[in-house]
Design an enzyme around this catalytic site. Sequence first.
Site, PDB file in Angstrom:
ATOM      1  N   ASP A  20      11.613   1.424  26.321  1.00  0.00           N
ATOM      2  CA  ASP A  20      12.721   0.995  25.471  1.00  0.00           C
ATOM      3  C   ASP A  20      13.933   1.910  25.665  1.00  0.00           C
ATOM      4  O   ASP A  20      13.784   3.095  25.950  1.00  0.00           O
ATOM      5  CB  ASP A  20      12.259   1.030  24.000  1.00  0.00           C
ATOM      6  CG  ASP A  20      13.218   0.271  23.084  1.00  0.00           C
ATOM      7  OD1 ASP A  20      14.050  -0.513  23.592  1.00  0.00           O
ATOM      8  OD2 ASP A  20      13.140   0.469  21.868  1.00  0.00           O
ATOM      9  N   HIS A  37      19.167  -1.664  32.685  1.00  0.00           N
ATOM     10  CA  HIS A  37      17.910  -2.221  33.201  1.00  0.00           C
ATOM     11  C   HIS A  37      17.685  -1.779  34.651  1.00  0.00           C
ATOM     12  O   HIS A  37      16.555  -1.494  35.050  1.00  0.00           O
ATOM     13  CB  HIS A  37      17.920  -3.745  33.098  1.00  0.00           C
ATOM     14  CG  HIS A  37      17.919  -4.240  31.678  1.00  0.00           C
ATOM     15  ND1 HIS A  37      17.081  -3.727  30.728  1.00  0.00           N
ATOM     16  CD2 HIS A  37      18.668  -5.192  31.041  1.00  0.00           C
ATOM     17  CE1 HIS A  37      17.295  -4.343  29.558  1.00  0.00           C
ATOM     18  NE2 HIS A  37      18.257  -5.232  29.730  1.00  0.00           N
ATOM     19  N   LEU A 131      -4.641   3.598  41.720  1.00  0.00           N
ATOM     20  CA  LEU A 131      -4.024   3.360  40.412  1.00  0.00           C
ATOM     21  C   LEU A 131      -3.989   1.860  40.157  1.00  0.00           C
ATOM     22  O   LEU A 131      -3.607   1.082  41.038  1.00  0.00           O
ATOM     23  CB  LEU A 131      -2.576   3.898  40.392  1.00  0.00           C
ATOM     24  CG  LEU A 131      -1.747   3.572  39.137  1.00  0.00           C
ATOM     25  CD1 LEU A 131      -2.206   4.421  37.949  1.00  0.00           C
ATOM     26  CD2 LEU A 131      -0.245   3.819  39.378  1.00  0.00           C
TER      27      LEU A 131
HETATM   28  C1  FPP Z   1      13.904  -2.546  26.512  1.00  0.00           C
HETATM   29  O1  FPP Z   1      15.145  -1.909  26.440  1.00  0.00           O
HETATM   30  C2  FPP Z   1      13.638  -2.881  27.885  1.00  0.00           C
HETATM   31  C3  FPP Z   1      13.454  -4.133  28.344  1.00  0.00           C
HETATM   32  C4  FPP Z   1      13.464  -5.326  27.499  1.00  0.00           C
HETATM   33  C5  FPP Z   1      13.252  -4.388  29.771  1.00  0.00           C
HETATM   34  C6  FPP Z   1      12.374  -3.424  30.510  1.00  0.00           C
HETATM   35  C7  FPP Z   1      12.728  -3.537  31.909  1.00  0.00           C
HETATM   36  C8  FPP Z   1      12.864  -2.543  32.768  1.00  0.00           C
HETATM   37  C9  FPP Z   1      12.500  -1.136  32.489  1.00  0.00           C
HETATM   38  C10 FPP Z   1      13.463  -2.856  34.078  1.00  0.00           C
HETATM   39  C11 FPP Z   1      12.642  -2.835  35.276  1.00  0.00           C
HETATM   40  C12 FPP Z   1      11.225  -3.160  35.136  1.00  0.00           C
HETATM   41  C13 FPP Z   1      10.443  -3.384  36.212  1.00  0.00           C
HETATM   42  C14 FPP Z   1       9.010  -3.635  36.017  1.00  0.00           C
HETATM   43  C15 FPP Z   1      10.956  -3.382  37.570  1.00  0.00           C
HETATM   44  P1  FPP Z   1      16.320  -2.607  25.622  1.00  0.00           P
HETATM   45  O2  FPP Z   1      17.088  -3.440  26.547  1.00  0.00           O
HETATM   46  O3  FPP Z   1      15.744  -3.303  24.440  1.00  0.00           O
HETATM   47  O4  FPP Z   1      17.126  -1.340  25.195  1.00  0.00           O
HETATM   48  P2  FPP Z   1      17.917  -1.130  23.838  1.00  0.00           P
HETATM   49  O5  FPP Z   1      16.896  -1.101  22.720  1.00  0.00           O
HETATM   50  O6  FPP Z   1      18.552   0.198  24.046  1.00  0.00           O
HETATM   51  O7  FPP Z   1      18.906  -2.246  23.722  1.00  0.00           O
END
Ligand code: FPP
Length: 242
Positions: A20, A37, A131
């Site tokens: 997150d 992202h 893994l």
């Molecule tokens: C939450 O942060 C994150 C996500 C919904 C997406 C997770 C995706 C990645 C880490 C990108 C790449 C992943 C892979 C597997 C290649 P948020 O957007 O809710 O953050 P915020 O709470 O700060 O708005």
Amino acid sequence: MMQRALISQPRSLHTAIIMDGNGRWAAARGLPRGYGHKAGGDAVRRVVQAAAELGLGTLTLYAFSGDNWQRPEREVSSLMRLFHSYLLSETEKCASHGIKLNVIGRRDRLSPPLIEAVRRAEVITSRGSALQLNIAIDYSSRDSIINAARLIADASFSREAFSRAVADAMNLKGPSSDVDLLIRTGGEQRLSDFMLWESAYAELYFTDKMWPDFERADLEIALRSFQARERRFGRLPEAAAI
Ligand code: FPP
């Protein structure tokens, strides 16, 4: 050396991460959320490499929840592109490092090219034993529990059988689907429909670090915190049981 000092039986450890903070990481830099992202994707590469080097058994990453479809279409499609390019760029690398890649969650709402990239990644990395890497895309823990209940609704079943059905319902493979250590970055302290069944006895670890800033050293700190905890699974501490 490091892995022996860090955790006694790393191969049997299941670490799950709620990644997150990508959006806030980007906002703090005056950048659009997509940059967060993208930086989150770089963190995934770092952490997967660290997990493989540390000899962790299973790593499950929460990349996209069933509820994330409610985000703006632009953000959803940029995330989907990111998952696709991750699979394209990492599949061969995973195979050569013995990382077995497995995508958990619904497949039917993903685009055909992404489904094909997932299938290909799972086939090509299927022999990996260093893994087990599970990436949760379009994942809902509640849905997996409902699906498991549907699968074995009219059989008389044990807790173990149900547990296996939950794992099967979301394509969660590996020696044990039980989570040992659940990490959440980004300062929030909630489970967000992630591994609810599997985390019954998980040790929880929350950090204020935003996911794109999460480094190998942060994973090691979380593992040390885990190792210092006494896991009792509902029993008394050993000294008190005498
Ligand atoms: C939450 O942060 C994150 C996500 C919904 C997406 C997770 C995706 C990645 C880490 C990108 C790449 C992943 C892979 C597997 C290649 P948020 O957007 O809710 O953050 P915020 O709470 O700060 O708005």
